[in-house]
Design a protein around this motif. Sequence first.
Motif, PDB file in Angstrom:
ATOM      1  N   ALA A  42       6.951   6.229  -8.637  1.00 44.55           N
ATOM      2  CA  ALA A  42       7.820   5.625  -7.863  1.00 44.55           C
ATOM      3  C   ALA A  42       7.192   4.545  -7.273  1.00 44.55           C
ATOM      4  N   ARG A  43       5.865   4.522  -6.697  1.00 49.36           N
ATOM      5  CA  ARG A  43       5.089   3.716  -6.137  1.00 49.36           C
ATOM      6  C   ARG A  43       4.805   2.526  -7.059  1.00 49.36           C
ATOM      7  N   ALA A  44       4.589   2.901  -8.408  1.00 52.51           N
ATOM      8  CA  ALA A  44       4.014   1.994  -9.353  1.00 52.51           C
ATOM      9  C   ALA A  44       5.388   0.952  -9.844  1.00 52.51           C
ATOM     10  N   GLU A  45       6.582   1.476  -9.680  1.00 50.46           N
ATOM     11  CA  GLU A  45       7.939   0.901  -9.800  1.00 50.46           C
ATOM     12  C   GLU A  45       8.050  -0.317  -8.373  1.00 50.46           C
ATOM     13  N   LEU A  46       8.026   0.252  -7.335  1.00 55.27           N
ATOM     14  CA  LEU A  46       7.914  -0.385  -6.286  1.00 55.27           C
ATOM     15  C   LEU A  46       6.985  -1.643  -6.019  1.00 55.27           C
ATOM     16  N   ARG A  47       5.740  -1.392  -6.622  1.00 54.32           N
ATOM     17  CA  ARG A  47       4.886  -2.603  -6.645  1.00 54.32           C
ATOM     18  C   ARG A  47       5.395  -3.856  -7.820  1.00 54.32           C
ATOM     19  N   GLY A  48       6.078  -3.125  -8.750  1.00 54.94           N
ATOM     20  CA  GLY A  48       6.516  -4.358  -9.395  1.00 54.94           C
ATOM     21  C   GLY A  48       7.949  -4.916  -8.855  1.00 54.94           C
TER      22      GLY A  48
ATOM     23  N   SER B  67       0.823  -1.242   0.134  1.00 55.29           N
ATOM     24  CA  SER B  67       0.045  -0.043   0.116  1.00 55.29           C
ATOM     25  C   SER B  67       0.793   1.233   0.042  1.00 55.29           C
ATOM     26  N   ALA B  68       0.318   2.417  -0.227  1.00 58.23           N
ATOM     27  CA  ALA B  68       1.198   3.677  -0.199  1.00 58.23           C
ATOM     28  C   ALA B  68       1.553   4.135   1.135  1.00 58.23           C
ATOM     29  N   ALA B  69       0.992   3.439   2.139  1.00 57.56           N
ATOM     30  CA  ALA B  69       1.426   3.887   3.546  1.00 57.56           C
ATOM     31  C   ALA B  69       2.829   3.260   3.604  1.00 57.56           C
ATOM     32  N   VAL B  70       2.989   2.100   3.012  1.00 56.95           N
ATOM     33  CA  VAL B  70       4.270   1.485   3.213  1.00 56.95           C
ATOM     34  C   VAL B  70       5.475   1.930   2.279  1.00 56.95           C
ATOM     35  N   LEU B  71       4.788   1.857   0.807  1.00 57.72           N
ATOM     36  CA  LEU B  71       5.595   1.909  -0.219  1.00 57.72           C
ATOM     37  C   LEU B  71       6.144   3.437  -0.426  1.00 57.72           C
TER      38      LEU B  71
ATOM     39  N   LEU C 222       6.961  -1.432   7.103  1.00 62.11           N
ATOM     40  CA  LEU C 222       5.594  -2.168   7.554  1.00 62.11           C
ATOM     41  C   LEU C 222       5.467  -2.371   8.884  1.00 62.11           C
ATOM     42  N   PHE C 223       6.364  -2.479   9.938  1.00 64.69           N
ATOM     43  CA  PHE C 223       6.316  -2.625  11.266  1.00 64.69           C
ATOM     44  C   PHE C 223       5.635  -1.188  11.824  1.00 64.69           C
ATOM     45  N   VAL C 224       6.352  -0.017  11.092  1.00 61.93           N
ATOM     46  CA  VAL C 224       5.650   1.197  11.442  1.00 61.93           C
ATOM     47  C   VAL C 224       4.302   1.229  11.214  1.00 61.93           C
ATOM     48  N   ALA C 225       3.787   1.220  10.149  1.00 58.58           N
ATOM     49  CA  ALA C 225       2.636   1.043   9.726  1.00 58.58           C
ATOM     50  C   ALA C 225       1.427   0.192  10.332  1.00 58.58           C
TER      51      ALA C 225
END
Length: 283
Positions: free
Chosen positions: A98-104, A76-80, A140-143
């Motif tokens: 940048a978010r789209a690249e990370l999702r890949g 999700s955007a909250a992590v990525l 992820l731990f923070v989120a």
Amino acid sequence: MNTDTSSSLSNVEDDEISLLDLALTVAENLRLLIIGPIAAGLIALGVSSLLPKTFESVAILNVIDQPEKVASLATSAAVLDPVAEQIGLTKLATKDAARAELRGRVSMAVGRKDGLLTLTTKGESGEEAQALANVVLAQLFVAVAPKGQDAADLEKSLSLARSLYANNQLVIERSSALMGAAKSENAVNAGLQGYAELIALQQSLADKIASDERSLRGLTESRLAQTPTLPTQHVAPKRSQISVLAALATGFALLLFVFIRKALASAAVGEDGERVRQIKGYL
């Protein structure tokens, strides 16, 4: 009868001649049909070796509460978005890009049988893939950690559960003492029934306390069943597979080419010669 027999023999001879023509065509172009696919395979092998390599790092999380929710949160955007800023992707592209690249490059799956979460990250080197996994886990731990009113509600719930647990423990101890002092069998049986209910309530309160404590702690490294791996072998491109597919495709294309060329050459000297010349004229 003789006419039918002659026709059948003629058809067989035509089939044999056609098969012989095909075999002759292949034999005439055998060098092309062998060298062409080999050359294409070698070229594909060379080109694929120049492509950037992809490495995968894998981490495994043992999440007891709502693993599907955690898996969705990982991409999700909250992590990525924080991950993109931390590794510098937002300096080269917009936040959405940048978010789209990370999702890949980042994925998380839930095991059907064991419920374990498997985080897979990709990079152009093993170190890059591992570093990305560590950053994603940290965010992820923070989120996942409870914040604001959610944390306050959990604190109240935990405090109440602990108080009820302590009070119920006193009741259990008194009930045990009363059953020990009971003289009649009916009194003992009634006490045992109530005692069993108190024990069940105590177990339920213990589970509630453990759940609230886990929720307040959130996810930590203690939940990692496997830390992010450091891959030494790339998973893409698969050079041998690319080479074989290129050789097969080239061989098929060349075989089709020689058959079409032979058919056109044969038709040019036969009854269809004028039609073939017209086709060549249009081309």
